[in-house]
Design a protein around this motif. Structure first.
Motif, PDB file in Angstrom:
ATOM      1  N   ASP A   1       5.986  17.755   0.475  1.00 18.58           N
ATOM      2  CA  ASP A   1       6.119  17.087   1.801  1.00 18.58           C
ATOM      3  C   ASP A   1       6.376  15.526   1.424  1.00 18.58           C
ATOM      4  N   ILE A   2       7.331  14.924   2.010  1.00 23.18           N
ATOM      5  CA  ILE A   2       7.505  13.512   1.842  1.00 23.18           C
ATOM      6  C   ILE A   2       7.773  12.881   3.180  1.00 23.18           C
ATOM      7  N   HIS A   3       7.096  11.627   3.396  1.00 21.22           N
ATOM      8  CA  HIS A   3       7.073  10.829   4.686  1.00 21.22           C
ATOM      9  C   HIS A   3       7.185   9.504   4.282  1.00 21.22           C
ATOM     10  N   GLY A   4       7.915   8.562   5.141  1.00 23.90           N
ATOM     11  CA  GLY A   4       7.786   7.169   4.816  1.00 23.90           C
ATOM     12  C   GLY A   4       8.237   6.370   6.033  1.00 23.90           C
ATOM     13  N   VAL A   5       8.174   5.088   5.603  1.00 19.45           N
ATOM     14  CA  VAL A   5       8.422   4.010   6.666  1.00 19.45           C
ATOM     15  C   VAL A   5       9.291   2.810   6.060  1.00 19.45           C
ATOM     16  N   TYR A   6      10.198   2.309   6.510  1.00 21.15           N
ATOM     17  CA  TYR A   6      10.911   1.362   5.828  1.00 21.15           C
ATOM     18  C   TYR A   6      10.904   0.011   6.799  1.00 21.15           C
ATOM     19  N   SER A   7      10.656  -1.016   6.289  1.00 21.50           N
ATOM     20  CA  SER A   7      10.333  -2.313   7.089  1.00 21.50           C
ATOM     21  C   SER A   7      11.282  -3.257   6.957  1.00 21.50           C
ATOM     22  N   ARG A   8      11.665  -3.966   7.944  1.00 21.68           N
ATOM     23  CA  ARG A   8      12.666  -5.173   7.798  1.00 21.68           C
ATOM     24  C   ARG A   8      12.270  -6.224   8.625  1.00 21.68           C
ATOM     25  N   TYR A   9      11.807  -7.413   8.024  1.00 22.33           N
ATOM     26  CA  TYR A   9      11.266  -8.423   8.775  1.00 22.33           C
ATOM     27  C   TYR A   9      12.355  -9.487   8.872  1.00 22.33           C
TER      28      TYR A   9
ATOM     29  N   ARG B   1      10.329 -11.060  14.191  1.00 24.04           N
ATOM     30  CA  ARG B   1      10.408  -9.511  14.495  1.00 24.04           C
ATOM     31  C   ARG B   1      10.497  -8.380  13.358  1.00 24.04           C
ATOM     32  N   GLN B   2       9.667  -7.462  13.456  1.00 24.97           N
ATOM     33  CA  GLN B   2       9.551  -6.577  12.425  1.00 24.97           C
ATOM     34  C   GLN B   2      10.005  -5.262  12.742  1.00 24.97           C
ATOM     35  N   THR B   3      11.270  -4.779  12.190  1.00 28.52           N
ATOM     36  CA  THR B   3      11.729  -3.453  12.684  1.00 28.52           C
ATOM     37  C   THR B   3      11.250  -2.458  11.586  1.00 28.52           C
ATOM     38  N   LEU B   4      10.659  -1.319  12.163  1.00 31.48           N
ATOM     39  CA  LEU B   4      10.185  -0.073  11.421  1.00 31.48           C
ATOM     40  C   LEU B   4      11.139   0.860  11.605  1.00 31.48           C
ATOM     41  N   THR B   5      11.617   1.857  10.379  1.00 30.18           N
ATOM     42  CA  THR B   5      12.380   2.921  10.166  1.00 30.18           C
ATOM     43  C   THR B   5      11.501   3.980   9.828  1.00 30.18           C
ATOM     44  N   TRP B   6      10.979   5.175  10.776  1.00 20.89           N
ATOM     45  CA  TRP B   6      10.170   5.996  10.138  1.00 20.89           C
ATOM     46  C   TRP B   6      11.090   7.115   9.772  1.00 20.89           C
ATOM     47  N   LEU B   7      10.663   7.712   8.471  1.00 18.79           N
ATOM     48  CA  LEU B   7      11.495   8.615   7.632  1.00 18.79           C
ATOM     49  C   LEU B   7      10.573   9.959   7.742  1.00 18.79           C
TER      50      LEU B   7
END
Length: 140
Positions: free
Chosen positions: A96-104, A110-116
């Protein structure tokens, strides 16, 4: 003197083995099975090139979520970690693999999160661990 040095070196071996067992994101990506899982996780997203290479990272740590062991990994944009980062949870036993990418964005603060590989019904604890890993929390 040689005996003391040898004993000290032998005593340190478990510590060296533990450190070597915890990969950096770059190492994780280089693994055949783990690299394939990672590439599938980020596929279809227009992430910067550093994401596919692992960026600047620190050693993984191991934690257990609901009885499942995971490696928590982190990488960020070289020379600008606050601007872009990624956190990964990977279970070697399950794959299993999960993640989150953050761009500030500093201008808009403003922080934008992309849930993976997570959706709205997934465990809030996993989301919290990933988010905290973005900020340097290495809970064990």
């Amino acid at each position: 003197m040689k005996k003391r040095f040898l004993l000290a070196a032998l005593a340190a071996m478990p510590l060296l083995a533990t450190a070597a067992a915890q990969p950096y994101l770059f190492d994780f990506i280089q693994g055949k099975q783990t690299g394939q899982a990672y590439r599938q996780l980020i596929a279809g997203h227009a992430f910067p090139a550093w994401v596919s290479q692992g960026g600047t990272s620190s050693p993984a740590n191991t934690l257990t979520i609901k009885g499942v062991r995971y490696q928590a990994l982190f990488g960020c944009k070289p020379h600008n970690c606050p601007a872009q980062s990624i956190a990964i949870l990977y279970s070697p036993e399950r794959g299993d693999i999960h993640g989150v990418y953050s761009r500030y964005d500093e201008k808009s603060d403003r922080q934008t999160l992309t849930w993976l590989n997570l959706d709205a019904t997934d465990d809030a604890a996993m989301r919290k661990i990933l988010f905290n890993r973005l900020n340097g929390d290495v809970v064990e």
